[in-house]
Design an enzyme around this catalytic site. Structure first.
Site, PDB file in Angstrom:
ATOM      1  CD  GLU A  81       2.210 -20.011  13.943  1.00 27.63           C
ATOM      2  OE1 GLU A  81       1.682 -20.933  14.561  1.00 27.63           O
ATOM      3  OE2 GLU A  81       2.245 -18.839  14.368  1.00 27.63           O
ATOM      4  CE  LYS A  88       0.782 -22.191  22.912  1.00 24.89           C
ATOM      5  NZ  LYS A  88      -0.132 -21.208  22.318  1.00 24.89           N
ATOM      6  CD  GLN A  97       6.839   5.730 -11.629  1.00 23.28           C
ATOM      7  OE1 GLN A  97       7.309   6.500 -12.457  1.00 23.28           O
ATOM      8  NE2 GLN A  97       6.066   6.154 -10.623  1.00 23.28           N
ATOM      9  CB  SER A 149       9.518   5.800  -9.292  1.00 23.77           C
ATOM     10  OG  SER A 149      10.574   6.465  -9.978  1.00 23.77           O
ATOM     11  CB  THR A 196      -0.379 -40.152   1.286  1.00 29.46           C
ATOM     12  OG1 THR A 196      -1.123 -41.231   1.869  1.00 29.46           O
ATOM     13  CG2 THR A 196       0.926 -40.682   0.704  1.00 29.46           C
ATOM     14  CG  HIS A 197      -4.583 -38.363   1.458  1.00 29.37           C
ATOM     15  ND1 HIS A 197      -5.161 -37.595   0.469  1.00 29.37           N
ATOM     16  CD2 HIS A 197      -4.208 -39.531   0.862  1.00 29.37           C
ATOM     17  CE1 HIS A 197      -5.153 -38.272  -0.664  1.00 29.37           C
ATOM     18  NE2 HIS A 197      -4.577 -39.444  -0.461  1.00 29.37           N
ATOM     19  CG  ASN A 251       3.075 -19.684  20.419  1.00 28.76           C
ATOM     20  OD1 ASN A 251       2.598 -20.753  20.791  1.00 28.76           O
ATOM     21  ND2 ASN A 251       2.735 -18.527  20.953  1.00 28.76           N
ATOM     22  CB  SER A 261       1.249 -17.073  25.047  1.00 29.43           C
ATOM     23  OG  SER A 261       0.063 -16.436  25.471  1.00 29.43           O
TER      24      SER A 261
END
Length: 491
Positions: A289, A282, A321, A24, A154-155, A284, A276
Site C-alpha cells: 500500500e 489482521k 537549485q 542548499s 479485464t476491467h 495487512n 492492526s
C-alpha cells in the site's frame, strides 16, 4: 567578512532566516563525494595545463583527500552551498595563496552541473542493477509456474484463463522497457559540463577532454551556455522514475487485491505485512500500500521539475537549485521501491489451488467456445459471439443441447447439424485446453512460454553484461584519477 565568496562585492551577511532559505547544504550531502572528485580532476588538469604549479597542485590534492577522509560534517554549514564551504575548508588547510587557485577557470555553475551528473550517474547504475534483480526474480518465478492456471482479468472482471507465468512476464516486460529507459537516460546524463565556467567558458587554457576522461564521462556537453543551464536530463530521469513507479504501483495494487480474503491468490511474507492495533486477526499488506502511495513522490518530483525549469531564460538561474532535491528524493524512493518489490515477489506464498479453481469462474472459457463454433461450424465470429452471450446470460454451464437450442433461435438451425460435437464443447470449456491452444508468439501456452522465457533469459544476460561494462568503465576512470592524484600529490 570571512566568507570567501561575499567579501568582495557584498558587505552585509545574510541573516539566519535568509541563510536557511537560500542554503542548499542539506541537499548537497548527496554530491559531497562527487564534489571532491570534480575538484581532484580539475586540479590535476590545471597542473597539466601549466595553470598552477606542481607544488600547489600537490598541496591542493592533499587537502582534498583530507577533506574526503574527514567527511562533510567537518565543513562549515553557514555557507550557502557545499562548493564554497569545501573551498573555504581547503583554504583554511593550505592557505589562500595555494587553495585559492583551485577554482581557476571554473564557476559553481559548471561545477554543480558536473557534480549532479556524477551522482545521478551512480544512482542510475544502481537502479539498473535493482531493476535487473527484480526482472530476474519475476522470470525465475515464472519458470516454475508455466502450467499454473489462473483467471486473466479485464476491467477487474474474470475474462479468460491464463497462467501465472504469463501474468508475471507481462510485468517483467514492462520493467524491461523501464530498464531500457534508464539506460537511455544514463547516456544523456553521462556527459561532462566541466569547463563551461559560468556560461561563456573561460580564458584559461583548460583541457575539457582531460577532465571528461578523468571523471569517466562518455562525452562533453559542448556548448558552454547549454552545459550550465540545462536540466532536461533531470526532467528525463524524473519522467523515467515516474513511469517505473507507476508500473510498480500497478504490481503493488495486485498484491493488495490478491492477498485479500476475497481473492486469496497469495500471502505476503510477514516481513512485508503489519497488523492492526485493535483487530488481532489482521495481516495487512501495508508495504504494498505504501508503494502505491510513494508513487506520488516520483510524480510530484516530475511536476516540480517541469514547473521549476519552465520559462527560465538562458543561462544559469538560481531557481535550478530547487531542482536537485526533487531528483534525489525521487531516485531514493524509486530505488527503495524496486528493492522492496523484489523482496515481496520473491518471498510471497502462491496459492496455486485457488488460482486454478478461479481460472474458470465467471465463464472465462466463453471466448474459446465462440472460437470453437467458428472453427468447427464455419459461422461468423459475430454470430458465435451472440450465441455464447445468450448462453452466458442464462448463467448455466453450456451443454450441447443448450447450445443447439440457442443456435436454433439465432440461426434457425442447430450447430450439431454443422459439425459441432459434445467433445468439442468439453474441450472448449477446459481451461487447460484453452491455454495449450494459445501457442502463438506471446501467448500463455506452456510450450510458447518456455520459448519466451528463454528469450527473456538471453536478454537478461545481455543486460547484465551491459551493466558490467558501464561499471568497469567508470571504475577504471576513477582508479586512473586516483593514481594520477597520488602521483602528483607526492611530486
Amino acid at each position: 567578512m570571512s566568507n570567501i565568496l561575499r567579501r568582495g562585492r557584498l558587505e552585509a551577511a545574510p541573516d539566519e532566516e535568509i541563510l536557511r532559505y537560500t542554503s542548499s547544504m542539506e541537499a548537497d550531502r548527496w554530491i559531497f563525494s562527487a564534489d571532491v572528485a570534480v575538484d581532484l580532476a580539475h586540479t590535476v588538469m590545471l597542473k597539466e595545463q601549466g595553470i598552477i604549479s606542481a607544488e600547489d597542485c600537490s598541496k591542493i590534492l592533499g587537502g582534498l583527500l583530507k577533506i574526503r577522509e574527514e567527511g562533510m560534517e567537518k565543513l562549515d554549514f553557514s555557507y550557502e552551498d557545499i562548493h564554497i564551504s569545501l573551498e573555504s575548508r581547503l583554504i583554511d588547510m593550505v592557505g589562500e595563496d595555494v587553495g585559492g587557485r583551485m577554482h581557476s577557470g571554473r564557476s559553481r555553475n559548471d561545477e554543480v552541473a558536473t557534480c549532479i551528473r556524477l551522482t545521478l550517474r551512480e544512482e542510475l547504475l544502481g537502479l539498473l542493477e535493482e531493476i535487473f534483480a527484480l526482472r530476474k526474480t519475476l522470470v525465475s518465478l515464472a519458470e516454475k509456474h508455466t502450467e499454473t492456471l489462473m483467471p486473466g482479468f479485464t476491467h477487474l472482471q474474470h475474462a479468460q484463463p491464463t497462467t501465472l507465468a504469463h501474468h508475471l512476464c507481462a510485468h517483467e516486460a514492462a520493467l524491461g522497457r523501464d530498464f531500457d529507459r534508464v539506460q537511455d537516460a544514463f547516456s544523456r546524463v553521462n556527459l561532462c559540463p566541466l569547463g563551461a565556467a559560468a556560461f561563456a567558458s573561460t580564458g584559461f587554457n583548460l583541457n575539457r577532454k582531460r577532465t571528461q576522461e578523468l571523471l569517466g564521462f562518455e562525452g562533453l556537453l559542448e556548448n558552454s551556455m547549454d552545459a550550465v543551464s540545462n536540466r532536461d536530463f533531470l526532467i528525463e530521469c524524473a519522467s523515467v522514475f515516474s513511469n517505473l513507479m507507476i508500473n510498480l504501483s500497478r504490481m503493488a495494487e495486485e498484491l493488495v487485491i490478491w492477498s485479500s480474503s476475497e481473492f486469496n491468490f497469495i500471502e505476503l511474507d510477514d516481513t512485508y505485512a503489519s497488523t492492526s492495533s485493535i483487530m488481532p486477526q489482521k495481516k495487512n499488506p501495508d508495504t504494498a500500500e505504501l508503494m502505491r502511495g510513494k508513487t506520488g513522490v516520483a510524480v510530484g518530483a516530475l511536476m516540480s521539475l517541469l514547473t521549476i525549469c519552465k520559462g527560465l531564460p538562458l543561462s544559469y538561474n538560481r531557481d535550478l537549485q530547487e531542482a536537485t532535491p526533487n531528483i534525489w528524493h525521487s531516485v531514493e524512493t524509486v530505488r527503495a521501491s524496486v528493492r522492496v518489490m523484489e523482496g515481496m515477489v520473491r518471498t510471497m506464498k502462491i496459492h496455486a489451488d485457488v488460482l486454478s479453481a478461479q481460472s474458470v469462474t465467471g465463464f472465462t472459457t466463453a471466448t474459446e467456445l465462440a472460437d470453437t463454433f467458428v472453427r468447427e461450424t464455419g459461422i461468423p465470429f459475430r454470430t458465435a459471439h451472440q450465441i455464447v452471450g445468450m448462453l452466458a446470460k442464462e448463467g448455466e454451464k453450456p451443454t450441447i443441447e443448450k447450445i443447439n437450442s440457442v443456435a436454433e433461435i439465432v440461426l434457425g438451425e442447430s450447430l450439431s447439424s454443422k459439425g459441432l460435437t459434445e467433445k468439442m464443447v468439453k474441450e472448449a470449456l477446459n481451461p487447460v485446453s484453452n491455454i495449450k491452444r494459445r501457442k502463438i508468439e506471446g501467448g500463455p501456452a506452456p510450450e510458447e512460454m518456455q520459448h519466451y522465457l528463454g528469450r527473456r533469459q538471453t536478454e537478461l544476460e545481455l543486460n547484465e553484461q551491459e551493466i558490467a561494462t558501464i561499471k568497469d568503465s567508470i571504475d577504471s576512470a576513477f582508479e586512473a584519477l586516483l593514481e594520477v592524484v597520488d602521483e602528483y600529490r607526492k611530486a
